[in-house]
Design a protein around this motif. Structure first.
Motif, mmCIF file in Angstrom:
data_model
loop_
_atom_site.group_PDB
_atom_site.id
_atom_site.type_symbol
_atom_site.label_atom_id
_atom_site.label_comp_id
_atom_site.label_asym_id
_atom_site.label_seq_id
_atom_site.Cartn_x
_atom_site.Cartn_y
_atom_site.Cartn_z
ATOM 1 N N ALA A 28 48.625 60.768 58.892
ATOM 2 C CA ALA A 28 47.796 61.951 59.295
ATOM 3 C C ALA A 28 48.212 63.346 58.451
ATOM 4 C CB ALA A 28 47.733 62.268 60.749
ATOM 5 N N ARG A 29 49.350 63.368 57.823
ATOM 6 C CA ARG A 29 49.812 64.630 57.278
ATOM 7 C C ARG A 29 49.006 65.434 56.316
ATOM 8 N NH1 ARG A 29 56.173 64.985 56.707
ATOM 9 N NH2 ARG A 29 56.844 64.517 58.995
ATOM 10 N N PHE A 31 45.834 65.476 56.454
ATOM 11 C CA PHE A 31 44.788 66.234 57.265
ATOM 12 C C PHE A 31 45.010 67.437 58.147
ATOM 13 C CE2 PHE A 31 43.738 61.555 56.406
ATOM 14 C CZ PHE A 31 42.339 61.688 56.281
ATOM 15 N N GLU A 32 46.320 67.560 58.263
ATOM 16 C CA GLU A 32 46.844 68.580 59.225
ATOM 17 C C GLU A 32 46.352 70.135 59.124
ATOM 18 O OE1 GLU A 32 51.149 70.004 57.672
ATOM 19 O OE2 GLU A 32 51.207 68.158 59.241
ATOM 20 N N LEU A 35 43.097 69.455 61.136
ATOM 21 C CA LEU A 35 43.295 69.072 62.382
ATOM 22 C C LEU A 35 43.886 70.266 63.588
ATOM 23 C CD1 LEU A 35 45.104 65.618 62.011
ATOM 24 C CD2 LEU A 35 42.753 65.994 62.417
ATOM 25 N N LEU A 101 39.577 61.016 59.937
ATOM 26 C CA LEU A 101 41.079 60.539 59.995
ATOM 27 C C LEU A 101 40.952 59.297 60.861
ATOM 28 C CD1 LEU A 101 44.150 60.749 59.785
ATOM 29 C CD2 LEU A 101 44.172 62.157 61.745
ATOM 30 N N ALA A 105 42.106 55.593 59.027
ATOM 31 C CA ALA A 105 43.238 55.098 59.511
ATOM 32 C C ALA A 105 42.936 53.545 60.269
ATOM 33 C CB ALA A 105 43.752 55.848 60.714
ATOM 34 N N VAL A 148 47.109 59.011 67.122
ATOM 35 C CA VAL A 148 47.757 60.032 66.183
ATOM 36 C C VAL A 148 48.828 60.763 66.671
ATOM 37 C CG1 VAL A 148 47.319 61.819 64.649
ATOM 38 C CG2 VAL A 148 45.724 59.937 64.951
ATOM 39 N N GLY A 175 52.592 63.043 62.208
ATOM 40 C CA GLY A 175 51.808 62.526 61.216
ATOM 41 C C GLY A 175 51.660 60.966 61.163
ATOM 42 N N ILE A 177 50.460 57.146 62.753
ATOM 43 C CA ILE A 177 49.546 56.850 63.365
ATOM 44 C C ILE A 177 49.638 55.183 63.680
ATOM 45 C CG2 ILE A 177 46.982 56.419 63.290
ATOM 46 C CD1 ILE A 177 46.567 58.286 61.458
#
Length: 215
Positions: A28-29, A31-32, A35, A101, A105, A148, A175, A177
């Motif tokens: 997820a990093r 996308f932060e 997010l 995301l 994922a 997440v 970050g 998932i």
């Protein structure tokens, strides 16, 4: 350390934790930046609250939702509802960054075509925990769960299809998932009490985004 070593160090890793369950480290990093602002907008519309279980116990984890359906609990039971019971209004729409995301994922974990319509947002502050449970209030068990982690690290407990099955412990960092479905879809899982610390971006809290296909 040269550029190529740096890139390799931050590349997300994929770790199978059970049949049908995958841990995606750091996924997820990237996308932060999208997010976090989207999360703030959701919370401004539908603030965190400590819900009450059917047995009358107030949960230590604070919750809110986004998407077409929101998971709620009160004296009448566990369920999904299209309206926020606190405001009587629909839950905030699921932001595109959230949806993208979750879909990516799920695909990385082997579940193509995932289309979440609900995102339960949990806020863990130091000492908060989540007891072992199954996610079984959804109508569609064929879709996976995408969970997440943002903020403080937490110890994630993942077991089997019976509450008495042995659980394994995984340290989840900002970050990370976890995706589970198929034979692991109804696996018991939980979170150990959150240790007190400070995260550079999120402060003294852990935020968990749990994407589901509810309807």
């Amino acid at each position: 350390m040269d550029l190529f070593e740096t890139v390799a160090d931050v590349r997300p890793s994929r770790e199978a934790i059970a049949e049908g369950a995958v841990l995606l480290r750091g996924f997820a990093r990237p996308f932060e930046d999208d997010l976090i602002p989207a999360l703030r907008e959701i919370v401004a519309q539908a603030p965190f609250r400590h819900m009450t279980t059917p047995g009358g116990h107030q949960m230590s984890v604070a919750m809110t939702n986004c998407g077409g359906s929101g998971w709620v609990t009160d004296r009448s039971g566990y369920r999904y509802d299209g309206l926020d019971p606190q405001s009587g209004k629909p839950w905030p729409a699921m932001p595109p960054s959230f949806r993208t995301l979750a879909e990516e994922a799920a695909a990385e974990a082997g579940f193509n075509g995932f289309a979440p319509d609900a995102c339960l947002i949990n806020r863990y502050q130091p000492g908060a925990r989540m007891s072992l449970h199954q996610d079984r209030d959804e109508n569609d068990f064929g879709a996976p769960i995408v969970s997440v982690s943002l903020g403080l690290p937490a110890i994630f407990l993942f077991g089997g299809l019976a509450r008495s099955d042995k659980t394994r412990r995984y340290r989840l960092e900002h970050g990370d998932i976890v995706v589970w479905g198929g034979p692991a879809r109804l696996a018991f899982h939980g979170v150990a009490p959150l240790a007190d610390s400070e995260h550079a971006l999120m402060g003294r809290q852990r935020i968990n985004l749990t994407f589901r296909r509810a309807r």
